[in-house]
Design a protein around this motif. Structure first.
Motif, short mmCIF file in Angstrom:
data_model
loop_
_atom_site.label_atom_id
_atom_site.label_comp_id
_atom_site.label_asym_id
_atom_site.label_seq_id
_atom_site.Cartn_x
_atom_site.Cartn_y
_atom_site.Cartn_z
N VAL A 109 0.86 -1.19 0.00
CA VAL A 109 0.00 0.00 0.00
C VAL A 109 0.89 1.24 0.00
N ASP A 110 0.34 2.35 -0.46
CA ASP A 110 1.08 3.61 -0.50
C ASP A 110 0.53 4.55 0.57
N VAL A 111 1.41 5.00 1.47
CA VAL A 111 0.99 5.91 2.53
C VAL A 111 1.92 7.13 2.54
N GLU A 164 7.70 15.83 10.20
CA GLU A 164 7.54 16.84 11.26
C GLU A 164 6.63 16.34 12.38
N SER A 165 5.53 15.71 11.99
CA SER A 165 4.58 15.24 13.00
C SER A 165 4.73 13.75 13.31
N ASN A 166 5.67 13.08 12.61
CA ASN A 166 5.88 11.64 12.80
C ASN A 166 4.58 10.86 12.64
N THR A 167 3.89 11.12 11.55
CA THR A 167 2.62 10.44 11.31
C THR A 167 2.59 9.83 9.91
N LEU A 168 1.82 8.77 9.79
CA LEU A 168 1.52 8.17 8.49
C LEU A 168 0.07 8.49 8.18
N ARG A 169 -0.17 8.99 6.97
CA ARG A 169 -1.52 9.39 6.60
C ARG A 169 -1.95 8.71 5.30
N GLU A 181 -6.77 10.70 6.41
CA GLU A 181 -6.87 10.12 7.75
C GLU A 181 -5.55 9.52 8.21
N LEU A 182 -5.37 9.45 9.52
CA LEU A 182 -4.22 8.77 10.08
C LEU A 182 -4.35 7.28 9.86
N VAL A 183 -3.24 6.63 9.54
CA VAL A 183 -3.25 5.18 9.32
C VAL A 183 -3.75 4.45 10.57
N GLU A 184 -3.43 5.01 11.74
CA GLU A 184 -3.81 4.36 13.00
C GLU A 184 -5.32 4.25 13.20
N GLU A 185 -6.08 4.93 12.37
CA GLU A 185 -7.53 4.80 12.49
C GLU A 185 -8.00 3.40 12.14
N LEU A 186 -7.16 2.65 11.44
CA LEU A 186 -7.43 1.23 11.20
C LEU A 186 -6.77 0.42 12.31
N GLU A 187 -7.58 -0.21 13.13
CA GLU A 187 -7.07 -0.90 14.32
C GLU A 187 -6.14 -2.06 13.98
N ASP A 188 -6.28 -2.62 12.77
CA ASP A 188 -5.49 -3.79 12.41
C ASP A 188 -4.08 -3.45 11.97
N LEU A 226 -8.15 5.75 2.72
CA LEU A 226 -8.46 4.84 3.82
C LEU A 226 -9.29 3.67 3.31
N PHE A 227 -10.16 3.93 2.34
CA PHE A 227 -10.98 2.86 1.76
C PHE A 227 -10.11 1.79 1.11
N VAL A 228 -9.08 2.23 0.36
CA VAL A 228 -8.18 1.28 -0.30
C VAL A 228 -7.44 0.44 0.73
N LEU A 229 -6.97 1.07 1.81
CA LEU A 229 -6.29 0.32 2.87
C LEU A 229 -7.23 -0.70 3.49
N GLN A 230 -8.47 -0.29 3.74
CA GLN A 230 -9.45 -1.21 4.33
C GLN A 230 -9.71 -2.39 3.40
N ARG A 231 -9.87 -2.09 2.12
CA ARG A 231 -10.16 -3.15 1.16
C ARG A 231 -8.97 -4.09 1.00
#
Length: 265
Positions: free
Chosen positions: A171-173, A178-183, A190-197, A241-246
């Motif tokens: 997957v591409d994220v 600066e914020s140390n986040t994956l989106r 959305e933040l990647v962490e919104e997916l619990e898995d 986020l939909f692509v990550l979920q799928r």
């Protein structure tokens, strides 16, 4: 219809006119990438009608020959417009035929070539594609299943099916140092962490610059770890986020080659 998936840089090939310094139209041929970059394409044509507005879709693949020189190969998998006319309402088979006829009028520089990506009826070609996929010398990372009769849509997400073995799924994220986040990408970033898995380790990204990264998905117990593989300079946006979920759902369901073949038997 089925075809092997090409792991190259997605780009559209356009033939058109640009005004020169004297204000006169000049024929040009260029690649347009998804990130908006426009680059010279090593093709030309003596067929004036092509420059009335011809747009092909495909992927650029760079390979090294035995002498060490690089060779550019453009693999065409669709036609959008030909000689100034839109062909988007035609079926895939008809668009591929339009692309084939158009490519016969295109000449290449010695360091490049252009080829039509082969599609075959799924019931006839699915078995052969799956055999190629497990071959040690296979350069493809998956197969594409495309609808035969549909016209072009704004996106192929809903009507094209991509099959990859689990160890080749990515997957591409977007990494923000600066914020140390994956989106994720549009529409919500959305933040990647919104997916619990999904989880990731900051040390894997701490040396990375801001940008889009293709990540390997490593299954660890009931969770999925994202591991950066390489930066995607050709993409302006991450997967949604939909692509990550799928993608995760596809991994969990674990469709097998046998099940895939049964769909067309």
């Amino acid at each position: 219809m089925v075809s092997m998936k090409i792991d190259g840089v997605r780009a559209q090939l356009i033939f058109g006119h640009l005004p020169n310094e004297n204000g006169k139209d000049k024929d040009y041929c260029a690649f347009i990438q998804r990130n908006g970059y426009v680059t010279y394409a090593p093709f030309f044509s003596k067929e004036a009608s092509l420059f009335q507005g011809t747009l092909l879709d495909g992927e650029v693949v760079i390979t090294k020959e035995e002498n060490g020189k690089e060779r550019l190969s453009y693999q065409v998998f669709d036609a959008i417009a030909v000689n100034g006319w839109s062909v988007g309402t035609l079926s895939l088979e008809q668009r591929l035929e339009q692309a084939k006829t158009t490519m016969e009028k295109i000449c290449c520089n010695p360091s490049a070539n252009i080829a039509l990506k082969p599609f075959v009826e799924a019931s006839l070609g699915i078995d052969e594609c799956l055999k190629k996929l497990v071959s040690p010398n296979c350069m493809s990372d998956g197969i594409i299943l495309a609808p035969t009769i549909d016209g072009l849509n704004a996106g192929r997400l809903m009507n094209y099916y991509k099959y990859k073995p689990e160890h080749k799924i990515t997957v591409d994220v977007k990494w923000d140092e600066e914020s140390n986040t994956l989106r994720c990408g549009k529409p919500g970033f959305e933040l990647v962490e919104e997916l619990e898995d999904i989880f990731w380790v900051q040390d894997d990204f701490k040396t990375k610059k801001n940008g889009i990264y293709e990540c390997i998905i490593n299954r660890e117990n009931e969770k999925f770890k994202l591991i950066p593989h390489h930066r995607r300079h050709d993409k302006p946006n991450a997967n949604s986020l939909f692509v990550l979920q799928r993608t995760l759902q596809n991994i969990k369901e674990g469709i097998t080659p046998k099940e895939l073949k049964a769909l067309f038997s």
